[in-house]
Scaffold this motif. Structure first.
Motif, mmCIF file in Angstrom:
data_model
loop_
_atom_site.group_PDB
_atom_site.id
_atom_site.type_symbol
_atom_site.label_atom_id
_atom_site.label_comp_id
_atom_site.label_asym_id
_atom_site.label_seq_id
_atom_site.Cartn_x
_atom_site.Cartn_y
_atom_site.Cartn_z
ATOM 1 N N ASN A 37 14.216 5.635 10.000
ATOM 2 C CA ASN A 37 14.195 4.434 9.365
ATOM 3 C C ASN A 37 12.676 3.894 10.115
ATOM 4 O OD1 ASN A 37 16.473 4.556 7.802
ATOM 5 N ND2 ASN A 37 17.443 4.101 9.651
ATOM 6 N N TYR A 38 12.277 2.870 9.327
ATOM 7 C CA TYR A 38 10.995 2.321 9.899
ATOM 8 C C TYR A 38 10.919 0.578 9.444
ATOM 9 C CZ TYR A 38 8.434 2.765 5.342
ATOM 10 O OH TYR A 38 8.240 2.650 4.147
ATOM 11 N N THR A 39 10.332 0.066 10.272
ATOM 12 C CA THR A 39 9.980 -1.173 9.995
ATOM 13 C C THR A 39 8.530 -1.486 10.153
ATOM 14 O OG1 THR A 39 12.007 -1.952 11.163
ATOM 15 C CG2 THR A 39 10.617 -3.683 10.658
ATOM 16 N N ASN A 40 7.916 -1.912 9.101
ATOM 17 C CA ASN A 40 6.453 -2.355 8.752
ATOM 18 C C ASN A 40 6.406 -3.843 9.137
ATOM 19 O OD1 ASN A 40 3.775 -2.462 8.120
ATOM 20 N ND2 ASN A 40 3.955 -1.565 6.289
ATOM 21 N N TYR A 41 5.851 -4.228 10.341
ATOM 22 C CA TYR A 41 5.560 -5.430 10.522
ATOM 23 C C TYR A 41 4.335 -6.156 9.881
ATOM 24 C CZ TYR A 41 9.177 -4.580 14.434
ATOM 25 O OH TYR A 41 10.175 -4.184 14.984
ATOM 26 N N MET A 42 3.526 -5.374 9.366
ATOM 27 C CA MET A 42 2.240 -5.909 8.611
ATOM 28 C C MET A 42 2.426 -5.436 7.075
ATOM 29 S SD MET A 42 0.517 -7.119 10.904
ATOM 30 C CE MET A 42 -1.086 -7.245 10.662
ATOM 31 N N GLU A 43 3.608 -5.650 6.457
ATOM 32 C CA GLU A 43 3.961 -5.325 5.203
ATOM 33 C C GLU A 43 2.826 -6.220 4.223
ATOM 34 O OE1 GLU A 43 5.555 -3.082 2.524
ATOM 35 O OE2 GLU A 43 6.671 -3.151 4.422
ATOM 36 N N GLY A 44 2.072 -5.622 3.362
ATOM 37 C CA GLY A 44 0.802 -6.154 2.612
ATOM 38 C C GLY A 44 -0.331 -6.092 3.355
ATOM 39 N N ARG A 45 -0.410 -5.590 4.758
ATOM 40 C CA ARG A 45 -1.875 -5.139 5.281
ATOM 41 C C ARG A 45 -1.802 -3.587 5.417
ATOM 42 N NH1 ARG A 45 -5.941 -5.877 5.971
ATOM 43 N NH2 ARG A 45 -6.257 -5.775 8.133
ATOM 44 N N THR A 46 -0.406 -3.181 5.789
ATOM 45 C CA THR A 46 -0.623 -1.725 5.965
ATOM 46 C C THR A 46 0.442 -0.983 5.185
ATOM 47 O OG1 THR A 46 1.227 -1.938 7.653
ATOM 48 C CG2 THR A 46 -1.064 -2.076 8.439
ATOM 49 N N ARG A 47 0.298 0.504 4.992
ATOM 50 C CA ARG A 47 1.301 1.264 4.210
ATOM 51 C C ARG A 47 1.236 2.316 5.031
ATOM 52 N NH1 ARG A 47 -1.437 2.440 -0.958
ATOM 53 N NH2 ARG A 47 -0.908 0.198 -1.459
ATOM 54 N N PHE A 48 2.657 2.779 5.161
ATOM 55 C CA PHE A 48 3.176 3.869 5.998
ATOM 56 C C PHE A 48 3.543 4.817 4.981
ATOM 57 C CE2 PHE A 48 6.754 6.191 8.176
ATOM 58 C CZ PHE A 48 5.767 6.757 9.081
ATOM 59 N N HIS A 49 2.949 6.110 5.328
ATOM 60 C CA HIS A 49 3.262 7.495 4.728
ATOM 61 C C HIS A 49 4.188 8.318 5.384
ATOM 62 C CE1 HIS A 49 0.294 6.237 1.718
ATOM 63 N NE2 HIS A 49 -0.579 5.683 2.855
ATOM 64 N N LYS A 50 5.640 8.378 4.783
ATOM 65 C CA LYS A 50 6.573 8.681 5.870
ATOM 66 C C LYS A 50 6.362 10.633 5.807
ATOM 67 C CE LYS A 50 11.508 8.224 6.079
ATOM 68 N NZ LYS A 50 12.662 7.879 5.768
ATOM 69 N N LEU A 51 5.667 10.998 4.508
ATOM 70 C CA LEU A 51 5.443 12.585 4.649
ATOM 71 C C LEU A 51 4.653 12.986 5.871
ATOM 72 C CD1 LEU A 51 5.163 13.051 0.671
ATOM 73 C CD2 LEU A 51 7.185 13.605 2.176
ATOM 74 N N ASN A 52 3.545 12.267 6.054
ATOM 75 C CA ASN A 52 2.880 12.691 6.964
ATOM 76 C C ASN A 52 2.329 11.929 8.363
ATOM 77 O OD1 ASN A 52 1.152 10.773 5.868
ATOM 78 N ND2 ASN A 52 -0.381 12.084 5.124
ATOM 79 N N PHE A 53 3.429 11.032 8.318
ATOM 80 C CA PHE A 53 3.254 9.944 9.287
ATOM 81 C C PHE A 53 2.040 9.352 9.655
ATOM 82 C CE2 PHE A 53 7.333 11.801 10.219
ATOM 83 C CZ PHE A 53 8.026 10.701 10.920
#
Length: 160
Positions: free
Chosen positions: A16-32
Motif C-alpha cells: 500500500n502507498y500514500t502519495n503526499y503530493m497527489e496532483g503533483r506526483t504519480r506513482f507507478h507501482k509496476l516499476n516503482f
C-alpha cells in the motif's frame, strides 16, 4: 542542533502507498517509479529514495536537473570589413531563452569546407571576396533541445 527536515513525497508499505503530493506526483507501482507532473525549475534539487527492511536502510540520492528548452537563436553582425581582397566578419549567435546553452558553428553546405567550424557563440570569418555565397549555421543547444539558425552572406556588406 536543528533537526534535518525532509518533505516526504510518497510512503510505500506492504503493498500500500500514500502519495503526499497527489496532483503533483504519480506513482507507478509496476516499476516503482515516481513521476513529477508539470516539472518546473523549482523541482531542481536533490531527492532521496529510501528502502527500509527491518533494521537495515538503503538510501539513494538522485539529483534532478530541469532545463528550459533553447529558443531560436539569432545572429548579429558585430563587425565587417572588406580588406585586401577578402572580407572579414565577426558574428555573434545568442538564444534568448534556455538553461546551460552551448553554441557551435558549422557549414550549412559543402561549398566552403571548414570555414565555419567553431565552438562558442562568436565566429570570426575571413574569406576571399570572390566567394559569392557563404552560409554558416549556428546551433544553440542544451541537454534537452537544440535550435539552428543560418547566416547567409552574398557579398561583403553589413546589410545582410
Amino acid at each position: 542542533e536543528d533537526p534535518q527536515r525532509k518533505l516526504v513525497l510518497l510512503n510505500y508499505l506492504n503493498g500500500n502507498y500514500t502519495n503526499y503530493m497527489e496532483g503533483r506526483t504519480r506513482f507507478h507501482k509496476l516499476n516503482f517509479s515516481l513521476e513529477i507532473l508539470n516539472t518546473s525549475r523549482q523541482d531542481r534539487q536533490l531527492y532521496e529514495y529510501v528502502v527500509s527492511k527491518g533494521s537495515e536502510e538503503k538510501v539513494w540520492q538522485i539529483r534532478l536537473e530541469v532545463y528550459e528548452p533553447v529558443s531560436n537563436p539569432s545572429i548579429e553582425i558585430l563587425s565587417w570589413a572588406p580588406a585586401n581582397g577578402s572580407c572579414t566578419i565577426t558574428l555573434n549567435c545568442t538564444a534568448e531563452r534556455g538553461d546551460h546553452i552551448s553554441y557551435s558553428w558549422d557549414n550549412w553546405d559543402t561549398s566552403t569546407p571548414r570555414l565555419c567550424s567553431r565552438n562558442g557563440s562568436l565566429l570570426h570569418l575571413s574569406y576571399p571576396l570572390q566567394n559569392t555565397r557563404i552560409a554558416c549555421s549556428c546551433t544553440a543547444s542544451n541537454p534537452v533541445s537544440s535550435q539552428v539558425t543560418t547566416f547567409n552572406s552574398s557579398e561583403c556588406s553589413y546589410e545582410q
